[in-house]
Design a protein around this motif. Structure first.
Motif, PDB file in Angstrom:
ATOM      1  N   ALA B  41     -27.665 -43.414  46.752  1.00 55.40           N
ATOM      2  CA  ALA B  41     -27.082 -43.509  45.491  1.00 55.40           C
ATOM      3  C   ALA B  41     -27.900 -44.542  44.813  1.00 55.40           C
ATOM      4  N   VAL B  42     -27.916 -44.598  43.533  1.00 56.85           N
ATOM      5  CA  VAL B  42     -28.694 -45.530  42.751  1.00 56.85           C
ATOM      6  C   VAL B  42     -28.338 -46.859  43.121  1.00 56.85           C
ATOM      7  N   ASP B  43     -27.095 -47.223  43.582  1.00 57.41           N
ATOM      8  CA  ASP B  43     -27.019 -48.702  44.066  1.00 57.41           C
ATOM      9  C   ASP B  43     -26.560 -48.678  45.623  1.00 57.41           C
ATOM     10  N   GLY B  44     -27.088 -47.693  46.364  1.00 54.98           N
ATOM     11  CA  GLY B  44     -26.965 -47.377  47.850  1.00 54.98           C
ATOM     12  C   GLY B  44     -27.769 -48.377  48.518  1.00 54.98           C
ATOM     13  N   SER B  45     -27.451 -48.757  49.773  1.00 54.49           N
ATOM     14  CA  SER B  45     -28.223 -49.791  50.562  1.00 54.49           C
ATOM     15  C   SER B  45     -28.456 -49.078  51.937  1.00 54.49           C
ATOM     16  N   TYR B  46     -29.680 -49.875  52.227  1.00 60.95           N
ATOM     17  CA  TYR B  46     -30.099 -49.384  53.747  1.00 60.95           C
ATOM     18  C   TYR B  46     -30.424 -50.896  54.361  1.00 60.95           C
ATOM     19  N   ASP B  47     -29.601 -51.074  55.485  1.00 60.51           N
ATOM     20  CA  ASP B  47     -29.848 -52.324  56.067  1.00 60.51           C
ATOM     21  C   ASP B  47     -30.459 -52.013  57.384  1.00 60.51           C
ATOM     22  N   VAL B  48     -31.588 -52.537  57.531  1.00 56.45           N
ATOM     23  CA  VAL B  48     -32.291 -52.365  58.722  1.00 56.45           C
ATOM     24  C   VAL B  48     -33.045 -53.633  59.340  1.00 56.45           C
ATOM     25  N   GLU B  49     -32.972 -54.212  60.458  1.00 59.01           N
ATOM     26  CA  GLU B  49     -33.443 -55.212  61.012  1.00 59.01           C
ATOM     27  C   GLU B  49     -34.412 -55.803  60.144  1.00 59.01           C
ATOM     28  N   GLY B  50     -34.301 -56.837  59.591  1.00 60.80           N
ATOM     29  CA  GLY B  50     -35.608 -57.553  58.853  1.00 60.80           C
ATOM     30  C   GLY B  50     -35.919 -57.049  57.463  1.00 60.80           C
ATOM     31  N   TRP B  51     -35.220 -55.995  57.148  1.00 63.50           N
ATOM     32  CA  TRP B  51     -35.700 -55.285  56.030  1.00 63.50           C
ATOM     33  C   TRP B  51     -34.271 -54.742  55.126  1.00 63.50           C
ATOM     34  N   PRO B  52     -33.555 -55.739  54.370  1.00 65.22           N
ATOM     35  CA  PRO B  52     -32.430 -55.314  53.738  1.00 65.22           C
ATOM     36  C   PRO B  52     -32.850 -54.637  52.217  1.00 65.22           C
ATOM     37  N   MET B  53     -32.432 -53.244  52.174  1.00 60.22           N
ATOM     38  CA  MET B  53     -32.627 -52.820  50.701  1.00 60.22           C
ATOM     39  C   MET B  53     -31.306 -52.801  49.942  1.00 60.22           C
ATOM     40  N   ARG B  54     -31.151 -52.807  48.741  1.00 63.37           N
ATOM     41  CA  ARG B  54     -29.877 -52.901  48.140  1.00 63.37           C
ATOM     42  C   ARG B  54     -29.989 -51.826  47.042  1.00 63.37           C
ATOM     43  N   SER B  55     -30.804 -50.939  46.831  1.00 61.92           N
ATOM     44  CA  SER B  55     -30.806 -49.937  45.854  1.00 61.92           C
ATOM     45  C   SER B  55     -31.653 -48.819  46.293  1.00 61.92           C
ATOM     46  N   ARG B  56     -31.496 -47.526  45.339  1.00 63.11           N
ATOM     47  CA  ARG B  56     -32.402 -46.414  45.502  1.00 63.11           C
ATOM     48  C   ARG B  56     -33.823 -46.831  45.353  1.00 63.11           C
ATOM     49  N   ALA B  57     -34.337 -47.620  44.402  1.00 66.03           N
ATOM     50  CA  ALA B  57     -35.461 -48.178  43.945  1.00 66.03           C
ATOM     51  C   ALA B  57     -35.837 -49.129  45.117  1.00 66.03           C
ATOM     52  N   ASP B  58     -35.226 -49.786  45.999  1.00 71.39           N
ATOM     53  CA  ASP B  58     -35.641 -50.390  47.231  1.00 71.39           C
ATOM     54  C   ASP B  58     -36.291 -49.624  48.160  1.00 71.39           C
ATOM     55  N   VAL B  59     -35.544 -48.445  48.446  1.00 73.62           N
ATOM     56  CA  VAL B  59     -35.714 -47.296  49.269  1.00 73.62           C
ATOM     57  C   VAL B  59     -37.049 -46.689  48.979  1.00 73.62           C
ATOM     58  N   VAL B  60     -37.394 -46.550  47.930  1.00 71.30           N
ATOM     59  CA  VAL B  60     -38.643 -45.757  47.140  1.00 71.30           C
ATOM     60  C   VAL B  60     -39.672 -46.798  47.436  1.00 71.30           C
ATOM     61  N   ALA B  61     -39.460 -48.234  47.175  1.00 71.22           N
ATOM     62  CA  ALA B  61     -40.534 -48.950  47.425  1.00 71.22           C
ATOM     63  C   ALA B  61     -40.896 -49.496  49.025  1.00 71.22           C
ATOM     64  N   MET B  62     -39.855 -49.190  49.671  1.00 71.59           N
ATOM     65  CA  MET B  62     -40.255 -49.232  51.263  1.00 71.59           C
ATOM     66  C   MET B  62     -41.036 -48.251  51.598  1.00 71.59           C
ATOM     67  N   VAL B  63     -40.830 -47.057  51.190  1.00 72.89           N
ATOM     68  CA  VAL B  63     -41.523 -45.913  51.631  1.00 72.89           C
ATOM     69  C   VAL B  63     -43.077 -46.074  51.146  1.00 72.89           C
ATOM     70  N   GLY B  64     -43.231 -46.670  50.014  1.00 75.55           N
ATOM     71  CA  GLY B  64     -44.650 -46.830  49.334  1.00 75.55           C
ATOM     72  C   GLY B  64     -45.328 -48.176  49.997  1.00 75.55           C
ATOM     73  N   SER B  65     -44.730 -48.918  50.511  1.00 79.41           N
ATOM     74  CA  SER B  65     -45.193 -50.243  50.800  1.00 79.41           C
ATOM     75  C   SER B  65     -46.116 -50.389  51.996  1.00 79.41           C
ATOM     76  N   ASP B  66     -46.959 -51.339  51.962  1.00 79.62           N
ATOM     77  CA  ASP B  66     -48.245 -51.444  52.946  1.00 79.62           C
ATOM     78  C   ASP B  66     -47.499 -51.130  54.339  1.00 79.62           C
ATOM     79  N   PRO B  67     -46.586 -51.885  54.719  1.00 76.60           N
ATOM     80  CA  PRO B  67     -46.043 -51.906  56.231  1.00 76.60           C
ATOM     81  C   PRO B  67     -45.803 -50.559  56.509  1.00 76.60           C
TER      82      PRO B  67
END
Lengths: 158, 158, 158
Positions: B41-67
């Motif tokens: 969801a646009v404001d959905g969350s994904y809380d994985v150890e050491g990496w809290p994401m609080r929106s769809r945009a955060d998940v998109v950013a995670m996939v594109g991130s250097d790590p």
């Protein structure tokens, strides 16, 4: 209409069994002893190498045992793959097969402690599916593990 | 007829959610950022150890991130097992649970970098299922990981 | 009524394909050559790195080959995850994708020998689903493996 109902019921039955098998890992790794046991019939069996269980109570006792509690407090994942379920013509018994791996957390990180072949027999008892016999053998080259897979999967292709 | 439709819709809902979860690994290992984000969801969350994401945009950013890009260009497999989905009575929200392993390609070959417990909450928003909250914890013995599995699977057996 | 039948048939088709994919590991690890081959169309292909197969007979020969028999007599698990199946509008062809790991039993225990991306094309031939093309690539960072996942999963989210 009766034909659609029959086809729908078959899918529901297969999915109920798939769901039970998919819930085994989460339940046993959470250490929820009673709910794990409830997957089995009262007199159902679980024959895993070196640890024969002959009743639901035996499965409950296994989850609560020191060896299993040691596994989960150290970290483990009983990871079962998608199962292939075949319901018999009468509709009240079924066979299922899947492969599995056991991942353990050790001093040097996570490792695959075992790969296994799993064969299940289910019966519909008191209106719900219950495991009457599960057999698990390590895929370490032994013929018995390969026979379990072949027996469970027979008749799938074609 | 209405009864058959209700049973069929329930299977379709559960399957839609199972499919979304089954598509997470392929999407994230392919590095398809937008499509991975669209599971949330646009404001959905994904809380994985050491990496809290609080929106769809955060998940998109995670996939594109250097790590993450480092992981996939080196080789990795986010391997999620079959999920157990429970749709609520009102039919517009659901809980799902599955276990997972992360396999990484390293200098000395493939290794299991982590085994995890995954808990999902879904809502039907704008006519399609969306993840509103996902929590993932390593199965390294911590109580929180085991509680996630227990919470997600409650009521499955029986 | 016709609408319910159409929705039910679609689920049956997707489940038939999911079941075939879920049966691949058990069949090939059991070493059941003919039944493994029967998953493929007579002229179906299986392109796995370093081992191109161009017919059902080639798949049967692979299972019976010395390299594969060496794998299973030593112990191995071709562990495929849940698949994501998309049936085309005409209803007679389908694409599926899943990830997989190959676990091998070695002198020092079980290890993950490979993580893989799998892309399948199915056709309904003579009234049953058959694999017309399967491609498998190691998830070792190569772009081709990631492209396989992306191609198979396209259109799943949203």
């Amino acid at each position: 209409m009766a034909e659609l109902e029959r086809r729908l019921s078959r899918i529901e039955d297969e999915r109920a069994i798939e769901r039970m098998i998919a819930s085994y890992g989460p339940l046993v790794d959470a250490g929820v002893a009673e709910a794990t046991g409830d997957l089995w019939a009262v007199d159902g069996s679980y024959d895993v190498e070196g640890w024969p269980m002959r009743s639901r109570a035996d499965v409950v006792a296994m989850v609560g045992s020191d060896p299993h509690q040691g596994l989960i407090t150290r970290g483990c994942c009983h990871f079962l793959g998608p199962s292939v379920v075949t319901v018999t013509v009468d509709g009240d018994s079924a066979v299922a097969v899947c492969e599995s791996i056991l991942v353990r957390n050790r001093d040097d990180g996570f490792t695959v402690a075992r790969a296994g072949a799993n064969h299940f027999r289910f019966q519909r008892i008191d209106g719900r599916w219950q495991i009457v016999a599960r057999t698990t053998r390590a895929l370490n080259g032994q013929v018995e593990a390969r026979d379990l897979l072949a027996a469970g999967i027979r008749g799938v292709a074609r």
